[in-house]
Design an enzyme around this catalytic site. Structure first.
Site, PDB file in Angstrom:
ATOM      1  N   ASN A   9       0.871  -1.172   0.000  1.00 42.25           N
ATOM      2  CA  ASN A   9       0.000   0.000   0.000  1.00 42.25           C
ATOM      3  C   ASN A   9       0.909   1.222   0.000  1.00 42.25           C
ATOM      4  OD1 ASN A   9      -1.774   2.074   0.495  1.00 42.25           O
ATOM      5  ND2 ASN A   9      -2.406   1.376   2.532  1.00 42.25           N
ATOM      6  N   TRP A  10       0.997   1.841  -1.162  1.00 45.26           N
ATOM      7  CA  TRP A  10       1.944   2.970  -1.300  1.00 45.26           C
ATOM      8  C   TRP A  10       1.413   4.254  -0.656  1.00 45.26           C
ATOM      9  CZ3 TRP A  10       3.784   2.435  -7.142  1.00 45.26           C
ATOM     10  CH2 TRP A  10       4.455   1.203  -7.277  1.00 45.26           C
ATOM     11  N   LYS A  11       0.157   4.242  -0.263  1.00 45.77           N
ATOM     12  CA  LYS A  11      -0.461   5.427   0.361  1.00 45.77           C
ATOM     13  C   LYS A  11      -0.228   6.665  -0.532  1.00 45.77           C
ATOM     14  CE  LYS A  11      -0.156   3.191   4.814  1.00 45.77           C
ATOM     15  NZ  LYS A  11      -0.042   3.295   6.261  1.00 45.77           N
ATOM     16  N   HIS A  95      -9.573   1.378   5.126  1.00 46.41           N
ATOM     17  CA  HIS A  95      -8.282   1.541   5.801  1.00 46.41           C
ATOM     18  C   HIS A  95      -8.455   2.523   6.972  1.00 46.41           C
ATOM     19  CE1 HIS A  95      -4.111   2.558   6.578  1.00 46.41           C
ATOM     20  NE2 HIS A  95      -3.784   1.471   5.914  1.00 46.41           N
ATOM     21  N   GLU A  97      -6.725   4.866   7.966  1.00 47.00           N
ATOM     22  CA  GLU A  97      -6.447   6.274   7.622  1.00 47.00           C
ATOM     23  C   GLU A  97      -7.653   6.914   6.941  1.00 47.00           C
ATOM     24  OE1 GLU A  97      -2.774   5.448   5.610  1.00 47.00           O
ATOM     25  OE2 GLU A  97      -1.840   4.993   7.538  1.00 47.00           O
ATOM     26  N   GLU A 167      -5.256  -4.757  10.743  1.00 47.81           N
ATOM     27  CA  GLU A 167      -4.224  -3.738  10.941  1.00 47.81           C
ATOM     28  C   GLU A 167      -4.502  -2.979  12.237  1.00 47.81           C
ATOM     29  OE1 GLU A 167      -2.267  -2.527   6.916  1.00 47.81           O
ATOM     30  OE2 GLU A 167      -3.901  -1.171   7.364  1.00 47.81           O
ATOM     31  N   GLY A 173       2.776   2.400  10.827  1.00 45.91           N
ATOM     32  CA  GLY A 173       3.780   3.451  10.664  1.00 45.91           C
ATOM     33  C   GLY A 173       4.511   3.811  11.947  1.00 45.91           C
ATOM     34  N   SER A 213       3.615  -1.999  10.339  1.00 46.19           N
ATOM     35  CA  SER A 213       5.078  -2.070  10.525  1.00 46.19           C
ATOM     36  C   SER A 213       5.679  -3.410  10.106  1.00 46.19           C
ATOM     37  CB  SER A 213       5.459  -1.719  11.971  1.00 46.19           C
ATOM     38  OG  SER A 213       5.054  -0.390  12.263  1.00 46.19           O
ATOM     39  N   GLY A 234       2.965  -1.073   4.286  1.00 47.53           N
ATOM     40  CA  GLY A 234       2.999   0.352   3.955  1.00 47.53           C
ATOM     41  C   GLY A 234       4.420   0.799   3.642  1.00 47.53           C
ATOM     42  N   GLY A 235       5.073   1.408   4.611  1.00 47.22           N
ATOM     43  CA  GLY A 235       6.399   2.001   4.427  1.00 47.22           C
ATOM     44  C   GLY A 235       7.407   1.104   3.714  1.00 47.22           C
TER      45      GLY A 235
HETATM   46  P1  13P Z   1       3.165   0.507   7.676  1.00 51.67           P
HETATM   47  O1  13P Z   1       3.646  -0.798   7.088  1.00 51.67           O
HETATM   48  O2  13P Z   1       3.893   1.697   7.183  1.00 51.67           O
HETATM   49  O3  13P Z   1       3.072   0.420   9.170  1.00 51.67           O
HETATM   50  O4  13P Z   1       1.639   0.694   7.160  1.00 51.67           O
HETATM   51  C1  13P Z   1       0.745  -0.340   7.295  1.00 51.67           C
HETATM   52  C2  13P Z   1      -0.481  -0.027   6.525  1.00 51.67           C
HETATM   53  O5  13P Z   1      -1.239   0.844   6.898  1.00 51.67           O
HETATM   54  C3  13P Z   1      -0.719  -0.774   5.291  1.00 51.67           C
HETATM   55  O6  13P Z   1      -2.002  -0.542   4.804  1.00 51.67           O
END
Ligand code: 13P
Length: 252
Positions: A9-11, A95, A97, A167, A173, A213, A234-235
């Protein structure tokens, strides 16, 4: 047999040029990969580029959100028809977010899930508790409510695929993760809810991902859990080295 699924997930990251460069690197790392499915979810602005580059590769493409209507006066929104048109196989829905910053509710998520299924896009439905909810012992209740309400009105999943991502909000993050055992407990609980709502057979075939994470250093332990079928990353999905390593570590 559930094939492991690793989703990046590149956000809200990467310009189109940066996205193309990352995907080119991933393609060379994942040529001839078998035994694990890989998908990336770029921002809408680079979906077309990434999707074209991924054609005839082993990388699938997904979106990070969508609206439930097919078309019309919904300024700023993207429809399932548009995602289909760009070759999206998956869409991330609900999600944390989106819930936290854009007011997305379970009711919104359920409309989106229905619409995605109608258009043959596989929804990756996200659930997870905040730190306060975890400390109050409400993890199971929160995840159950989010899942049941996101699937409200969907009477059966015969012929339809969904993916559920657990999640924990406090692990996104932050560098903190749920312990693999705790994550597996929730994944097992999610499977029981699905068995209750649908059937044991349906629950057995749904892939449940862990997210929060995830890194090369911890993926192996998560994948070793019986109910965890992959990860939503994510990251660490923004770098070819770390994402490539995560995917390859799923094969061992
Ligand atoms: P991180 O891997 O950066 O913690 O993000 C997780 C996430 O929200 C994937 O959708």
């Amino acid at each position: 047999m559930r094939i492991p699924l690793i989703v990046g997930n590149w956000k809200m990251n990467l310009t189109t040029k940066e996205a193309a460069s990352l995907v080119e690197k991933l393609k060379s790392r994942f040529s001839n990969i078998e035994g694990v499915e890989v998908a990336v979810c770029p921002p809408f602005t680079s979906l077309e580029t990434v999707s074209k580059l991924c054609k005839e590769s082993s990388i699938h493409v997904g979106a990070q959100n969508m609206f439930w209507e097919e078309q019309g006066a919904y300024t700023g929104e993207i429809s399932p028809l548009m995602l289909k048109d760009l070759g999206c196989k998956y869409v991330i829905l609900g999600h944390s977010e989106r819930r936290q910053f854009f007011g997305e509710t379970n009711e919104n998520v359920s409309r989106k899930v229905k619409s995605a299924l109608k258009h043959n896009i596989i929804p990756i439905i996200c659930v997870g508790e905040t730190l306060a909810q975890r400390e109050a012992g409400e993890t199971d209740r929160v995840c159950r409510e989010q899942l049941q309400e996101s699937l409200k009105g969907i009477d059966n999943l015969e012929g339809n695929e969904i993916v559920v991502a657990y999640e924990p909000v406090w692990a996104i993050g932050t560098g903190k993760t749920a312990s693999p055992k705790d994550a597996d407990h929730v994944a097992n609980f999610i499977r029981l809810i699905l068995a209750n709502m649908y059937s044991a057979k349906t629950a057995e075939r749904v892939r449940i991902l862990y997210g929060g994470s995830v890194k090369p250093e911890n993926i192996v332990e998560f994948m070793a859990q019986p109910n965890i079928d992959g990860a939503l990353v994510g990251g660490a999905s923004l770098k070819a080295d770390s994402f490539g390593e995560i995917v390859h570590l799923c094969l061992v």
